[in-house]
Design an enzyme around this catalytic site. Structure first.
Site, PDB file in Angstrom:
ATOM      1  N   ASP A 171       0.741  -1.209  -0.036  1.00 20.69           N
ATOM      2  CA  ASP A 171       0.049   0.234  -0.012  1.00 20.69           C
ATOM      3  C   ASP A 171       0.869   1.236   0.017  1.00 20.69           C
ATOM      4  O   ASP A 171       2.049   1.233   0.532  1.00 20.69           O
ATOM      5  CB  ASP A 171      -1.058  -0.139   1.357  1.00 20.69           C
ATOM      6  CG  ASP A 171      -1.961   1.094   1.215  1.00 20.69           C
ATOM      7  OD1 ASP A 171      -3.036   0.657   0.524  1.00 20.69           O
ATOM      8  OD2 ASP A 171      -1.676   2.223   1.880  1.00 20.69           O
ATOM      9  N   ILE A 174       0.085   8.763   1.595  1.00 25.34           N
ATOM     10  CA  ILE A 174       0.536  10.143   2.104  1.00 25.34           C
ATOM     11  C   ILE A 174       0.380  10.531   3.568  1.00 25.34           C
ATOM     12  O   ILE A 174      -0.961  10.558   3.800  1.00 25.34           O
ATOM     13  CB  ILE A 174       0.403  11.441   1.358  1.00 25.34           C
ATOM     14  CG1 ILE A 174       0.707  11.315  -0.121  1.00 25.34           C
ATOM     15  CG2 ILE A 174       1.091  12.488   1.808  1.00 25.34           C
ATOM     16  CD1 ILE A 174       0.180  12.196  -1.120  1.00 25.34           C
ATOM     17  N   HIS A 175       1.194  10.484   4.427  1.00 27.22           N
ATOM     18  CA  HIS A 175       1.145  10.744   5.891  1.00 27.22           C
ATOM     19  C   HIS A 175       2.107  11.970   6.304  1.00 27.22           C
ATOM     20  O   HIS A 175       3.143  12.191   5.739  1.00 27.22           O
ATOM     21  CB  HIS A 175       1.215   9.607   6.790  1.00 27.22           C
ATOM     22  CG  HIS A 175       0.561   8.486   6.152  1.00 27.22           C
ATOM     23  ND1 HIS A 175      -0.788   8.233   6.623  1.00 27.22           N
ATOM     24  CD2 HIS A 175       0.621   7.226   5.623  1.00 27.22           C
ATOM     25  CE1 HIS A 175      -1.309   7.182   6.248  1.00 27.22           C
ATOM     26  NE2 HIS A 175      -0.352   6.414   5.489  1.00 27.22           N
ATOM     27  N   ARG A 176       1.412  12.734   7.348  1.00 21.94           N
ATOM     28  CA  ARG A 176       2.148  13.736   7.683  1.00 21.94           C
ATOM     29  C   ARG A 176       3.358  13.069   8.622  1.00 21.94           C
ATOM     30  O   ARG A 176       3.327  12.340   9.663  1.00 21.94           O
ATOM     31  CB  ARG A 176       1.772  14.804   8.506  1.00 21.94           C
ATOM     32  CG  ARG A 176       1.011  14.550   9.900  1.00 21.94           C
ATOM     33  CD  ARG A 176       0.325  15.728  10.373  1.00 21.94           C
ATOM     34  NE  ARG A 176       0.166  15.611  11.652  1.00 21.94           N
ATOM     35  CZ  ARG A 176      -1.050  15.793  12.429  1.00 21.94           C
ATOM     36  NH1 ARG A 176      -2.119  16.373  11.506  1.00 21.94           N
ATOM     37  NH2 ARG A 176      -1.398  15.598  13.833  1.00 21.94           N
ATOM     38  N   GLU A 238      -2.245   1.256  -5.014  1.00 19.07           N
ATOM     39  CA  GLU A 238      -2.614   2.321  -5.552  1.00 19.07           C
ATOM     40  C   GLU A 238      -1.531   2.976  -6.593  1.00 19.07           C
ATOM     41  O   GLU A 238      -1.893   3.591  -7.397  1.00 19.07           O
ATOM     42  CB  GLU A 238      -2.783   3.677  -4.708  1.00 19.07           C
ATOM     43  CG  GLU A 238      -4.262   3.645  -3.842  1.00 19.07           C
ATOM     44  CD  GLU A 238      -3.948   2.686  -2.450  1.00 19.07           C
ATOM     45  OE1 GLU A 238      -4.896   2.630  -1.664  1.00 19.07           O
ATOM     46  OE2 GLU A 238      -2.627   2.170  -2.262  1.00 19.07           O
ATOM     47  N   GLU A 294      -3.839  22.028   8.761  1.00 15.28           N
ATOM     48  CA  GLU A 294      -4.403  20.789   8.059  1.00 15.28           C
ATOM     49  C   GLU A 294      -5.279  21.327   7.117  1.00 15.28           C
ATOM     50  O   GLU A 294      -5.778  22.596   6.934  1.00 15.28           O
ATOM     51  CB  GLU A 294      -5.074  19.974   8.948  1.00 15.28           C
ATOM     52  CG  GLU A 294      -4.050  18.792   9.755  1.00 15.28           C
ATOM     53  CD  GLU A 294      -3.347  17.822   8.756  1.00 15.28           C
ATOM     54  OE1 GLU A 294      -3.802  17.665   7.508  1.00 15.28           O
ATOM     55  OE2 GLU A 294      -2.571  16.909   9.056  1.00 15.28           O
TER      56      GLU A 294
END
Length: 528
Positions: A171, A174-176, A238, A294
């Site tokens: 997988d 996008i993560h912070r 993805e 955010e």
């Protein structure tokens, strides 16, 4: 004339930048020194951030900072996809057709392929964490958006990982990522993220989860990674959507220090492991209480206990470009909003073929909270089908909060036009449908028990459908005033340089770029 670059197509970040350089007004570069701590984002707020950023802001060009204070060998790019027009340019699709273009990419998905180390451009320069003096804080200029940020963040780090039990494949999301030390970062997972499910599986076994963080990519990879379940269910890779967009597979190579893959053409890769049973406060070094701004436009609260990634290596291309974004800006709208549109469009078209003609995930909702859906009514029964389409949308994309339904004569990309439909084709006591107590998104500050004690926990919300379509039986009473079709370039050629011979700027052969909401084009909301 089609250039050689356009013939070759966009295949990595550098070819994307060349595409922008060939199109005036899409990219600016500066050699003036800029501090990555708050100043860089402060500059781009005025140049082109847009989105839900505090006004004044605007939609403008992407921007390359070539002189980053404290990092003589680094460049930082911001805003690559911070306009729908630019996304269309980079994905070879008219801006108004990006929804359908992305929807088709799901059907045309091509799985990524492994290639040999000879194609590992991302590993031209290698920094190993066990080398003396290794410090990721000195190698990469992770920016902060504001003075209150918990720390420096990598905002466009595409995290790639695999199911530790080998059942659900790979997988990307996008993560912070907040830099906490010379070889540590915290990682934030919103509820339901698939890599977090991988992490929990590994943690239950007392094992770390190997990951790569990929930055500076072909924009098709970033935007393709932003699809969510049920469009991309647990176990769906993805990267295959990026393959569908480009008509060729994404190329992967083995990481050097962990048992995971990384993207061969990435500008920067951070290799590492998410440690089991280790947590850190996001703002442990600053104690600001804030994470970073955010997509809803607010400073997200700092988390008190986040999983920790231990960095084992940083690899880069020569003269790398670090790519970032302004958290609440228009780039977030493009990244998550266009996949949201495609997911809703595909689901509605499968349920009611041809009925939903366009979908726009509006900037005011950060690409997540607000969807405008255009429907084509041909009978009285379609009054009910319009609302059914809204329910399909809510079931397809869990984070959508409000849906506005409009008729075919409304431009969904023009907020003034959408608001006009709401004023003249909607009665509050008849045409507003509220569905309470539905899963939403934890970053909306109104989705909390403190805001509404009836809510069981953070991230639960009431969802609203605003039916701003005219009743089919009364359709003749809602026909807009019709003007004579003319060629305006005969009277004002300087305003319509490409309109000669057309019936007007919105004719089928005319401009295919969407007109943005008035909030991003009015003088009161732009910095001149």
């Amino acid at each position: 004339m089609v250039s050689s670059q356009q013939q070759d197509g966009v295949h990595d970040l550098r070819s994307a930048l060349e595409r922008l350089r060939e199109n005036p007004g899409q990219l600016i570069e500066t050699d003036r020194a800029v501090d990555p701590i708050a100043e860089l984002a402060g500059v781009y707020r005025y140049v082109g951030a847009g989105g839900t950023v505090v006004r004044p802001t605007r939609i403008g060009p992407a921007m390359m900072f070539n002189n980053v204070t404290g990092y003589p060998d680094a460049r930082v790019l911001v805003g690559l996809m911070a306009s729908r027009e630019r996304v269309g340019l980079l994905l070879d699709a008219p801006p108004r057709r990006l929804t359908q273009h992305m929807g088709q990419a799901i059907r045309d998905a091509i799985s990524p392929v492994d290639v040999g180390p000879e194609k590992a451009r991302c590993q031209e320069v290698v920094h190993r964490a066990d080398d003396p003096g290794f410090d990721l804080r000195k190698i990469l200029p992770a920016p902060t958006n504001t003075e209150k940020d918990a720390g420096p963040y990598f905002c466009l780090g595409l995290v790639l990982s695999s199911d530790p039990e080998g059942e659900k494949g790979t997988d990307v999301t996008i993560h912070r990522l907040c830099v906490q030390g010379k070889d540590e970062m915290t990682i934030f997972f919103a509820p339901g993220r698939h890599i977090d499910a991988f992490r929990k599986k590994a943690e239950a076994q007392g094992k770390p989860l190997a990951v790569s963080v990929n930055m500076g990519l072909d924009p098709a990879i970033h935007i393709g990674a932003c699809f969510e379940a049920p469009t991309t269910p647990y176990g769906y890779d993805e990267l295959a959507i990026a393959g569908g967009l480009r008509g060729r597979p994404v190329e992967l190579v083995d990481c050097l220090t962990v048992g995971e893959k990384c993207i061969a053409a990435a500008e920067v890769v951070i290799e590492g492991e998410i440690l089991p049973d280790v947590r850190q406060a996001e703002d442990q070094n600053t104690h600001t209480g804030h994470a970073m701004p955010e997509f809803p436009g607010y400073d997200g609260p700092a988390n008190s206990a986040l999983p920790v990634m231990k960095v084992t290596a940083i690899t880069t291309r020569r003269d790398p470009v670090l790519q970032t974004l302004v958290g609440p800006g228009e780039e977030h709208v493009s990244l998550v909003g266009i996949p949201t549109e495609a997911s809703i469009y595909n689901a509605c078209d499968a349920a009611m073929p041809g009925f939903v003609t366009e979908v726009y995930a509006h900037s005011a909702g950060g690409g997540k909270f607000l969807a405008v859906i255009k429907v084509k009514k041909t009978s009285a029964f379609d009054d009910g089908r319009a609302r059914q389409a809204a329910l399909v949308a809510l079931g397809t994309y869990a984070e959508v909060k409000n849906i506005i339904l409009v008729d075919e004569d409304v431009d969904i990309f023009d907020t003034d036009d959408v608001l006009w439909a709401m004023q003249t084709r909607m009665q509050g006591d008849m045409d507003i449908i509220i569905v309470p107590g539905i899963a939403g998104h934890v970053l909306d500050p109104s989705q909390t028990p403190e805001y509404d004690p009836r809510l069981p926990t953070k991230g639960v919300t009431a969802k609203t459908i605003f039916d701003a379509t005219a009743p089919y039986a009364l359709r003749d009473d809602f026909v807009r005033a019709q003007f004579r079709e003319v060629d305006p370039s005969l009277w004002a050629p300087e305003l319509f340089p490409d309109a000669a011979g057309t019936a007007g700027p919105d004719a089928e052969s005319g401009d295919d770029s969407p007109r943005r909401a008035s909030s991003t084009r009015g003088k009161s909301s732009q910095h001149d």
